[in-house]
Design a protein around this motif. Structure first.
Motif, PDB file in Angstrom:
ATOM      1  N   GLN A  33      11.416  23.457  19.055  1.00 44.28           N
ATOM      2  CA  GLN A  33      10.229  22.374  18.708  1.00 44.28           C
ATOM      3  C   GLN A  33       9.155  22.346  19.573  1.00 44.28           C
ATOM      4  OE1 GLN A  33      12.203  18.401  18.279  1.00 44.28           O
ATOM      5  NE2 GLN A  33      13.919  19.279  17.085  1.00 44.28           N
ATOM      6  N   GLY A  34       8.489  23.435  19.672  1.00 48.78           N
ATOM      7  CA  GLY A  34       7.351  23.609  20.499  1.00 48.78           C
ATOM      8  C   GLY A  34       7.449  23.720  21.795  1.00 48.78           C
ATOM      9  N   LYS A  35       8.365  23.736  22.301  1.00 45.39           N
ATOM     10  CA  LYS A  35       8.686  24.002  23.779  1.00 45.39           C
ATOM     11  C   LYS A  35       8.739  25.389  24.324  1.00 45.39           C
ATOM     12  CE  LYS A  35      12.261  21.240  23.986  1.00 45.39           C
ATOM     13  NZ  LYS A  35      13.666  20.606  24.476  1.00 45.39           N
ATOM     14  N   PRO A  36       8.304  25.901  25.181  1.00 48.56           N
ATOM     15  CA  PRO A  36       8.356  27.481  25.677  1.00 48.56           C
ATOM     16  C   PRO A  36       9.633  27.442  25.987  1.00 48.56           C
ATOM     17  CG  PRO A  36       7.306  26.088  27.475  1.00 48.56           C
ATOM     18  CD  PRO A  36       7.503  25.189  26.159  1.00 48.56           C
ATOM     19  N   ALA A  37      10.241  28.647  25.658  1.00 43.82           N
ATOM     20  CA  ALA A  37      11.700  29.064  26.086  1.00 43.82           C
ATOM     21  C   ALA A  37      11.792  29.238  27.520  1.00 43.82           C
ATOM     22  CB  ALA A  37      11.875  30.412  25.250  1.00 43.82           C
ATOM     23  N   HIS A  38      12.838  28.467  27.876  1.00 41.03           N
ATOM     24  CA  HIS A  38      13.150  28.803  29.371  1.00 41.03           C
ATOM     25  C   HIS A  38      14.177  29.519  29.567  1.00 41.03           C
ATOM     26  CE1 HIS A  38      10.887  25.657  31.758  1.00 41.03           C
ATOM     27  NE2 HIS A  38      11.034  25.009  30.599  1.00 41.03           N
ATOM     28  N   ALA A  39      15.095  29.496  29.007  1.00 41.70           N
ATOM     29  CA  ALA A  39      16.572  30.027  29.100  1.00 41.70           C
ATOM     30  C   ALA A  39      17.247  30.583  27.707  1.00 41.70           C
ATOM     31  CB  ALA A  39      17.462  29.352  29.830  1.00 41.70           C
ATOM     32  N   TRP A  40      18.119  31.272  27.523  1.00 47.69           N
ATOM     33  CA  TRP A  40      18.939  31.723  26.413  1.00 47.69           C
ATOM     34  C   TRP A  40      20.260  31.183  26.640  1.00 47.69           C
ATOM     35  CZ3 TRP A  40      17.384  33.929  21.844  1.00 47.69           C
ATOM     36  CH2 TRP A  40      16.007  34.129  21.745  1.00 47.69           C
ATOM     37  N   ARG A  41      20.849  30.555  25.727  1.00 53.79           N
ATOM     38  CA  ARG A  41      22.133  30.081  25.834  1.00 53.79           C
ATOM     39  C   ARG A  41      23.030  30.418  24.866  1.00 53.79           C
ATOM     40  NH1 ARG A  41      22.861  25.591  28.875  1.00 53.79           N
ATOM     41  NH2 ARG A  41      20.840  24.555  29.683  1.00 53.79           N
ATOM     42  N   PHE A  42      24.441  30.621  25.123  1.00 51.71           N
ATOM     43  CA  PHE A  42      25.244  30.841  23.922  1.00 51.71           C
ATOM     44  C   PHE A  42      25.456  29.743  23.072  1.00 51.71           C
ATOM     45  CE2 PHE A  42      29.596  31.679  22.489  1.00 51.71           C
ATOM     46  CZ  PHE A  42      29.599  32.957  22.217  1.00 51.71           C
ATOM     47  N   ALA A  43      25.568  30.093  21.772  1.00 55.29           N
ATOM     48  CA  ALA A  43      25.828  28.982  20.756  1.00 55.29           C
ATOM     49  C   ALA A  43      27.369  29.077  20.500  1.00 55.29           C
ATOM     50  CB  ALA A  43      25.179  29.390  19.696  1.00 55.29           C
ATOM     51  N   LEU A  44      28.221  27.948  21.160  1.00 52.37           N
ATOM     52  CA  LEU A  44      29.391  27.803  21.001  1.00 52.37           C
ATOM     53  C   LEU A  44      29.654  27.497  19.682  1.00 52.37           C
ATOM     54  CD1 LEU A  44      30.446  25.974  24.273  1.00 52.37           C
ATOM     55  CD2 LEU A  44      31.493  28.097  23.598  1.00 52.37           C
ATOM     56  N   ASP A  45      30.696  27.865  18.931  1.00 49.28           N
ATOM     57  CA  ASP A  45      31.208  27.369  17.624  1.00 49.28           C
ATOM     58  C   ASP A  45      32.177  26.099  17.765  1.00 49.28           C
ATOM     59  OD1 ASP A  45      32.323  26.933  15.491  1.00 49.28           O
ATOM     60  OD2 ASP A  45      33.014  28.773  14.960  1.00 49.28           O
ATOM     61  N   PRO A  46      31.227  25.079  17.348  1.00 52.78           N
ATOM     62  CA  PRO A  46      31.923  23.846  17.899  1.00 52.78           C
ATOM     63  C   PRO A  46      33.603  23.651  16.815  1.00 52.78           C
ATOM     64  CG  PRO A  46      30.006  23.461  16.722  1.00 52.78           C
ATOM     65  CD  PRO A  46      30.236  24.677  16.628  1.00 52.78           C
ATOM     66  N   ALA A  47      33.681  24.428  16.246  1.00 48.38           N
ATOM     67  CA  ALA A  47      34.879  24.500  15.512  1.00 48.38           C
ATOM     68  C   ALA A  47      35.929  25.095  16.224  1.00 48.38           C
ATOM     69  CB  ALA A  47      35.015  24.955  13.929  1.00 48.38           C
ATOM     70  N   SER A  48      35.647  26.215  16.819  1.00 49.04           N
ATOM     71  CA  SER A  48      36.830  26.834  17.767  1.00 49.04           C
ATOM     72  C   SER A  48      36.396  27.232  19.123  1.00 49.04           C
ATOM     73  CB  SER A  48      36.888  28.170  16.776  1.00 49.04           C
ATOM     74  OG  SER A  48      35.607  29.063  17.032  1.00 49.04           O
TER      75      SER A  48
END
Ligand code: GLU
Length: 301
Positions: free
Chosen positions: A140-155
């Motif tokens: 949403q327009g913020k500069p990227a700081h870090a990269w995160r792992f996208a956990l699958d909320p289902a598993s």
């Protein structure tokens, strides 16, 4: 680094200072377990967190290990030279929808957690509330700081069997949330580096201190996302200082006194529950093979 051995173990110290009594326990246990299985033992220097690394500490650690007779069976791997491999893994995760950029500062995260009435803190790190997840609008327009792992909320309920601690379970989403793969300061996170390197070195058995046990589920979800094998895990007992706290470089543990390596080995062996008389590696190995109480526990979840 091909090998015909079915067992490949490793010791992976961070060169933030010399080895202390607690780190020798992990080194010795990983070496004994590799030798007891007729396997390969490798040393990897985890020098990714450069601001915390102490100049000369890597060489010092290698000397300390050598004076105890612990020498890597293959070339020592230095994480500071492996950035291209970590980038490749991150690219793969991004391409498969398993990673996303995050523009949140620590303060942003705290503000969101407070507004939700949550004070979910774990080891002083807030559980990430998922603000920058793609389905919530991303940066949403913020500069990227870090990269995160996208956990699958289902598993995210991860189960595994630790060879010493037995069956373990952790819901990674509620325990830590989408964890960092590449930090805001551009440094690679331990979780990504360790998973990429365990896979690259063909590690079949991880033997390390119990303080790292709760990192294991994050590493398992990453292994699954990168389609690499999950090693067997054995977390060794922690060495406590006189104050009852775990020995660590952070709380001022003394460097190992290696004027008498036999005495240091005997102390490390005693921490593993082996009789104090184990003053040499052959002696400790014989005792490990006979007395280590956890050999029979299944090594695969
Ligand atoms: N580099 C980590 C440490 O020194 C150990 C990593 C591992 O064994 O997975 O605490």
């Amino acid at each position: 680094m091909a090998s015909s051995s079915l067992y490949r173990g490793r010791f992976a110290p961070s060169p933030t200072g010399p080895l202390h009594a607690g780190s020798l326990v992990a080194a010795l246990a990983s070496w004994l377990d590799a030798r007891a299985h007729g396997g390969i033992w490798l040393v990897r220097l985890e020098d990714v967190d450069t601001p915390r690394c102490v100049p000369g500490a890597s060489e010092h650690i290698l000397q300390q290990l050598a004076s105890c007779g612990l020498v890597s069976d293959g070339p020592v791997l230095w994480q500071s030279q492996r950035g291209a491999h970590y980038q490749q893994a991150l690219d793969q995760l991004i391409a498969n929808g398993h990673a996303y950029p995050c523009g949140c500062s620590r303060k942003d995260i705290e503000t969101v957690l407070q507004s939700q009435g949550l004070s979910r803190e774990r080891h002083q790190t807030a559980v990430y509330p998922g603000t920058c997840r793609p389905e919530r609008g991303g940066l949403q327009g913020k500069p990227a700081h870090a990269w995160r792992f996208a956990l699958d909320p289902a598993s995210t309920d991860v189960r595994w069997i630790d060879r010493r601690l037995g069956p373990q379970t952790q819901n990674v989403a509620t325990a830590v949330g989408d964890f960092v793969l590449k930090r805001a300061d551009g440094l690679w996170a331990y979780q990504l580096a360790v998973v990429v390197d365990d896979a690259a070195q063909g590690i079949t058995h991880v033997v390390r201190g119990e303080d790292l046990a709760d990192n294991t589920p994050r590493q398992i979800v990453l292994q699954r996302a990168l389609a690499v094998p999950t090693p067997a895990y054995l977390h060794t007992p922690l060495v406590l200082g006189a104050n009852g706290e775990k020995l660590s470089k952070q709380n001022g543990a003394q460097a190992l006194d290696l004027s008498d390596p036999g005495a240091a080995l005997a102390q490390a062996a005693a921490s593993l529950g082996l009789p104090v008389s184990a003053r040499s590696l052959p002696e400790a190995l014989a005792l490990w093979a006979q007395a280590w109480p956890y050999h029979h526990v299944a090594t695969r979840p």
